[in-house]
Design a protein around this motif. Structure first.
Motif, short mmCIF file in Angstrom:
data_model
loop_
_atom_site.label_atom_id
_atom_site.label_comp_id
_atom_site.label_asym_id
_atom_site.label_seq_id
_atom_site.Cartn_x
_atom_site.Cartn_y
_atom_site.Cartn_z
N LEU A 218 3.04 16.08 15.17
CA LEU A 218 2.29 16.74 14.10
C LEU A 218 0.79 16.46 14.24
O LEU A 218 -0.05 17.36 14.10
N GLN A 219 0.44 15.21 14.49
CA GLN A 219 -0.96 14.86 14.64
C GLN A 219 -1.57 15.50 15.88
O GLN A 219 -2.69 16.00 15.85
N ALA A 220 -0.80 15.49 16.98
CA ALA A 220 -1.30 16.10 18.21
C ALA A 220 -1.47 17.61 18.04
O ALA A 220 -2.41 18.21 18.56
N GLY A 221 -0.55 18.22 17.29
CA GLY A 221 -0.65 19.66 17.06
C GLY A 221 -1.90 20.04 16.29
O GLY A 221 -2.52 21.07 16.58
N MET A 222 -2.29 19.21 15.31
CA MET A 222 -3.50 19.51 14.55
C MET A 222 -4.75 19.41 15.41
O MET A 222 -5.76 20.06 15.15
N ALA A 223 -4.69 18.57 16.43
CA ALA A 223 -5.87 18.36 17.28
C ALA A 223 -5.81 19.15 18.58
O ALA A 223 -6.77 19.12 19.35
N ALA A 224 -4.71 19.87 18.83
CA ALA A 224 -4.54 20.56 20.11
C ALA A 224 -5.56 21.68 20.28
O ALA A 224 -5.92 22.37 19.31
N SER A 225 -5.97 21.88 21.51
CA SER A 225 -6.94 22.93 21.79
C SER A 225 -6.27 24.29 21.97
O SER A 225 -6.93 25.33 21.86
N SER A 226 -4.97 24.29 22.27
CA SER A 226 -4.27 25.56 22.45
C SER A 226 -2.78 25.36 22.24
O SER A 226 -2.26 24.25 22.41
N LEU A 227 -2.10 26.43 21.87
CA LEU A 227 -0.64 26.39 21.73
C LEU A 227 0.01 26.08 23.07
O LEU A 227 0.96 25.29 23.14
#
Length: 267
Positions: A218-227
């Motif tokens: 969840l945390q990585a998803g909020m900070a991810a640069s792309s799907l």
């Protein structure tokens, strides 16, 4: 008197309470240093599967203590600019500690969450609130910036950029019902701590590495640069547990047998 109390109302759930109700649990260093230390202690306890954070009395946390902030440890003798930087880093470390705990952290917002107190609530993974709770990005009301302790990062991700701008630029209070409506909190409860402990107990029945990886994802998803970049990390997490545990098979058998699964988290 201890300004932070830790209780275990459930075998797998720890409740960490800010305990300075006469100051609405304001963020003095006398409170924040033991709070950080308590979080690290429960985080290192492998028997703790979820952590609840709340405040004693009528407030969750009223933000910076403007009357008796206390003295950060180990900073004696520093010149004022270095002192200020180190003191701010200590408060930032509290927010980062909440984010880094392996267990999910549930904020039981029992009352006012103002300024830095709002930041503490946002740093938690889940937020439940009492009907009397309210939230305020207070910095702008004090002639400062509303951005502090990660607020301009966390708040837009919780409620969207437009609603975050409304709260941060106006400094208005956000009541509990509106907070639920816009998704800042998931639900309202008269006994918010009991509800948070119940949520923690539900989490504790699930796969421990599954929950911990989900928090990280969840945390990585909020900070991810792309799907595209994020999909790979999610897939690796699924494969990791599928290959190293028999949890999937246990869940399948449990459904067929009409019972709750008992995850062993191993093969």
């Amino acid at each position: 008197m201890s300004y932070v109390e830790v209780a275990r109302p459930h075998d797998a759930v720890a409740v960490v309470t800010l305990n300075r109700p006469e100051r609405m649990n304001a963020m003095s260093f006398d409170v924040m240093v033991p709070f950080r230390d308590a979080l690290l202690e429960v985080g290192a306890d492998v028997g703790v599967r979820a952590v609840v954070v709340t405040g004693a009395g009528k407030g969750f946390c009223s933000g910076a203590d403007q009357e008796s902030a206390g003295i950060p440890p180990g900073l004696e003798g520093l010149p004022p600019p270095a002192y200020a930087l180190r003191a701010m880093q200590l408060l930032e470390d509290v927010v980062l500690t909440l984010r880094r705990l392996p267990q999910p952290v549930i904020a039981a917002v029992n009352g006012a969450a103002i300024g830095g107190g709002l930041c503490l609530a946002l740093a938690c993974d889940l937020r439940l609130a009492a009907p009397a709770a309210y939230f305020r990005a207070a910095g702008i009301n004090n002639g400062l910036t509303a951005s502090e302790l990660g607020l301009s990062f966390l708040l837009p991700r919780a409620i969207g950029s437009t609603r975050a701008a409304d709260l941060m630029l106006t400094g208005r209070d956000l009541g509990a019902e509106e907070a639920e409506r816009i998704g800042l909190v998931s639900s309202l409860h008269d006994d918010v701590v009991a509800a948070a402990v119940e949520t923690g107990a539900r989490i504790a029945r699930l796969s421990q590495p599954g929950i911990e990886l989900t928090k990280k994802s969840l945390q990585a998803g909020m900070a991810a640069s792309s799907l595209e970049a994020h999909l790979t990390s999610e897939g690796l997490g699924q494969l990791y547990l599928r290959l190293l545990t028999d949890n999937f098979e246990e869940a399948t058998f449990a459904r067929k047998e009409g019972r709750e699964p008992e995850f062993r988290d191993r093969r």
